[in-house]
Design a protein around this motif. Sequence first.
Motif, PDB file in Angstrom:
ATOM      1  N   ARG A 127       0.803  -1.037  -0.181  1.00  0.00           N
ATOM      2  CA  ARG A 127      -0.010  -0.100  -0.107  1.00  0.00           C
ATOM      3  C   ARG A 127       0.917   1.260  -0.055  1.00  0.00           C
ATOM      4  NH1 ARG A 127      -2.630  -0.366   6.058  1.00  0.00           N
ATOM      5  NH2 ARG A 127      -0.851   0.286   7.249  1.00  0.00           N
ATOM      6  N   ARG A 128       0.292   2.347  -0.542  1.00  0.00           N
ATOM      7  CA  ARG A 128       1.106   3.546  -0.410  1.00  0.00           C
ATOM      8  C   ARG A 128      -0.081   4.588  -0.009  1.00  0.00           C
ATOM      9  NH1 ARG A 128       4.455   4.901  -5.406  1.00  0.00           N
ATOM     10  NH2 ARG A 128       5.936   4.049  -4.053  1.00  0.00           N
ATOM     11  N   ALA A 129       0.206   5.211   1.022  1.00  0.00           N
ATOM     12  CA  ALA A 129      -0.699   5.986   1.836  1.00  0.00           C
ATOM     13  C   ALA A 129       0.029   7.561   1.342  1.00  0.00           C
ATOM     14  CB  ALA A 129      -0.591   6.222   2.993  1.00  0.00           C
ATOM     15  N   PRO A 130      -1.055   8.534   1.297  1.00  0.00           N
ATOM     16  CA  PRO A 130      -0.729   9.850   0.871  1.00  0.00           C
ATOM     17  C   PRO A 130       0.558  10.456   1.395  1.00  0.00           C
ATOM     18  CG  PRO A 130      -2.989   9.731   1.266  1.00  0.00           C
ATOM     19  CD  PRO A 130      -2.473   8.478   1.744  1.00  0.00           C
ATOM     20  N   GLU A 131       1.435  10.850   0.663  1.00  0.00           N
ATOM     21  CA  GLU A 131       2.564  11.585   1.191  1.00  0.00           C
ATOM     22  C   GLU A 131       3.458  10.628   2.023  1.00  0.00           C
ATOM     23  OE1 GLU A 131       1.778  15.202   2.943  1.00  0.00           O
ATOM     24  OE2 GLU A 131       0.878  15.940   1.293  1.00  0.00           O
ATOM     25  N   LYS A 132       3.307   9.042   1.586  1.00  0.00           N
ATOM     26  CA  LYS A 132       4.328   8.097   2.178  1.00  0.00           C
ATOM     27  C   LYS A 132       4.586   7.141   1.305  1.00  0.00           C
ATOM     28  CE  LYS A 132       2.004   8.300   6.749  1.00  0.00           C
ATOM     29  NZ  LYS A 132       1.649   7.329   8.064  1.00  0.00           N
ATOM     30  N   GLU A 133       5.763   6.475   1.780  1.00  0.00           N
ATOM     31  CA  GLU A 133       6.240   5.524   0.947  1.00  0.00           C
ATOM     32  C   GLU A 133       5.497   4.326   0.714  1.00  0.00           C
ATOM     33  OE1 GLU A 133      11.085   6.958   1.361  1.00  0.00           O
ATOM     34  OE2 GLU A 133      10.485   4.752   1.910  1.00  0.00           O
ATOM     35  N   ARG A 134       5.883   3.585  -0.187  1.00  0.00           N
ATOM     36  CA  ARG A 134       5.081   2.176  -0.515  1.00  0.00           C
ATOM     37  C   ARG A 134       5.548   1.268   0.910  1.00  0.00           C
ATOM     38  NH1 ARG A 134       5.965  -0.605  -5.950  1.00  0.00           N
ATOM     39  NH2 ARG A 134       8.205  -0.424  -5.225  1.00  0.00           N
ATOM     40  N   GLU A 135       4.496   0.448   1.271  1.00  0.00           N
ATOM     41  CA  GLU A 135       4.685  -0.230   2.613  1.00  0.00           C
ATOM     42  C   GLU A 135       4.195  -1.695   2.157  1.00  0.00           C
ATOM     43  OE1 GLU A 135       3.075  -0.509   7.206  1.00  0.00           O
ATOM     44  OE2 GLU A 135       1.973   0.721   5.560  1.00  0.00           O
ATOM     45  N   GLY A 136       5.121  -2.727   2.513  1.00  0.00           N
ATOM     46  CA  GLY A 136       4.479  -4.081   2.423  1.00  0.00           C
ATOM     47  C   GLY A 136       3.284  -4.027   3.553  1.00  0.00           C
ATOM     48  N   VAL A 137       2.754  -4.846   3.122  1.00  0.00           N
ATOM     49  CA  VAL A 137       1.218  -5.079   3.999  1.00  0.00           C
ATOM     50  C   VAL A 137       1.296  -6.822   4.284  1.00  0.00           C
ATOM     51  CG1 VAL A 137      -1.169  -5.162   4.425  1.00  0.00           C
ATOM     52  CG2 VAL A 137      -0.035  -3.350   3.010  1.00  0.00           C
ATOM     53  N   SER A 138       1.199  -7.462   3.164  1.00  0.00           N
ATOM     54  CA  SER A 138       0.975  -8.818   3.467  1.00  0.00           C
ATOM     55  C   SER A 138       1.463  -9.944   2.515  1.00  0.00           C
ATOM     56  CB  SER A 138      -0.362  -9.311   3.914  1.00  0.00           C
ATOM     57  OG  SER A 138      -0.372 -10.717   4.351  1.00  0.00           O
ATOM     58  N   TYR A 139       1.984 -11.021   2.930  1.00  0.00           N
ATOM     59  CA  TYR A 139       2.458 -11.989   1.687  1.00  0.00           C
ATOM     60  C   TYR A 139       2.043 -13.195   2.073  1.00  0.00           C
ATOM     61  CZ  TYR A 139       6.059 -15.570   0.501  1.00  0.00           C
ATOM     62  OH  TYR A 139       6.638 -16.457   0.090  1.00  0.00           O
ATOM     63  N   ILE A 140       1.984 -14.145   0.870  1.00  0.00           N
ATOM     64  CA  ILE A 140       1.357 -15.471   1.129  1.00  0.00           C
ATOM     65  C   ILE A 140       2.338 -16.255   0.279  1.00  0.00           C
ATOM     66  CG2 ILE A 140      -0.576 -15.441  -0.501  1.00  0.00           C
ATOM     67  CD1 ILE A 140      -2.051 -17.317   1.455  1.00  0.00           C
ATOM     68  N   HIS A 141       2.681 -17.567   0.639  1.00  0.00           N
ATOM     69  CA  HIS A 141       3.566 -18.404  -0.269  1.00  0.00           C
ATOM     70  C   HIS A 141       2.605 -19.003  -1.301  1.00  0.00           C
ATOM     71  CE1 HIS A 141       5.796 -22.387  -0.947  1.00  0.00           C
ATOM     72  NE2 HIS A 141       6.765 -21.489  -0.829  1.00  0.00           N
ATOM     73  N   TRP A 142       3.142 -19.534  -2.296  1.00  0.00           N
ATOM     74  CA  TRP A 142       2.217 -19.988  -3.336  1.00  0.00           C
ATOM     75  C   TRP A 142       1.388 -21.230  -2.799  1.00  0.00           C
ATOM     76  CZ3 TRP A 142       3.331 -25.079  -5.034  1.00  0.00           C
ATOM     77  CH2 TRP A 142       4.502 -25.955  -4.761  1.00  0.00           C
ATOM     78  N   ARG A 143       2.096 -21.903  -1.799  1.00  0.00           N
ATOM     79  CA  ARG A 143       1.404 -23.070  -1.287  1.00  0.00           C
ATOM     80  C   ARG A 143       0.248 -22.734  -0.362  1.00  0.00           C
ATOM     81  NH1 ARG A 143       6.034 -27.433   0.208  1.00  0.00           N
ATOM     82  NH2 ARG A 143       6.640 -28.006  -1.810  1.00  0.00           N
ATOM     83  N   GLY A 144       0.170 -21.408   0.036  1.00  0.00           N
ATOM     84  CA  GLY A 144      -0.531 -20.936   1.179  1.00  0.00           C
ATOM     85  C   GLY A 144      -0.085 -21.172   2.531  1.00  0.00           C
ATOM     86  N   SER A 145       1.066 -21.957   2.686  1.00  0.00           N
ATOM     87  CA  SER A 145       1.546 -22.562   3.945  1.00  0.00           C
ATOM     88  C   SER A 145       2.117 -21.357   4.526  1.00  0.00           C
ATOM     89  CB  SER A 145       2.324 -23.689   3.576  1.00  0.00           C
ATOM     90  OG  SER A 145       3.623 -23.344   2.870  1.00  0.00           O
TER      91      SER A 145
END
Length: 121
Positions: free
Chosen positions: A38-56
């Motif tokens: 996500r990128r909020a106004p006047e802020k740098e892009r931020e990682g929010v969440s990640y999921i592995h291809w297996r979902g594990s």
Amino acid sequence: QVQVVESGGGLVQVGGSLRLSCTVSGLTFDDLNMGWFRRAPEKEREGVSYIHWRGSSTVYADSVKGRFTISRDNAKNTLYLQMNSLKPEDTAVYYCAAGGYGLQASSYSYWGQGTLVTVSS
């Protein structure tokens, strides 16, 4: 042709919920690690969440732990982000990304156009 398309953004009140979706075409979704940023106004892009291809395996930014849940439905080539207990600071454009690892934006090869989430107080 690869397409990554987010949907589900909108305006919500503080404490409310939204579910974002991301569909991927032109790639083998089952083989892809996926992430939300996500990128909020006047802020740098931020990682929010990640999921592995297996979902594990999943990863969350500290700012969203316990409130957001990432999931995937490989049969539908779709990634989700369930966002609960939303706060004004969650207001941002949310991006879906494919083919990377963890919350490192530079590792992702494919990106969507983004969907705007606005949390009003």
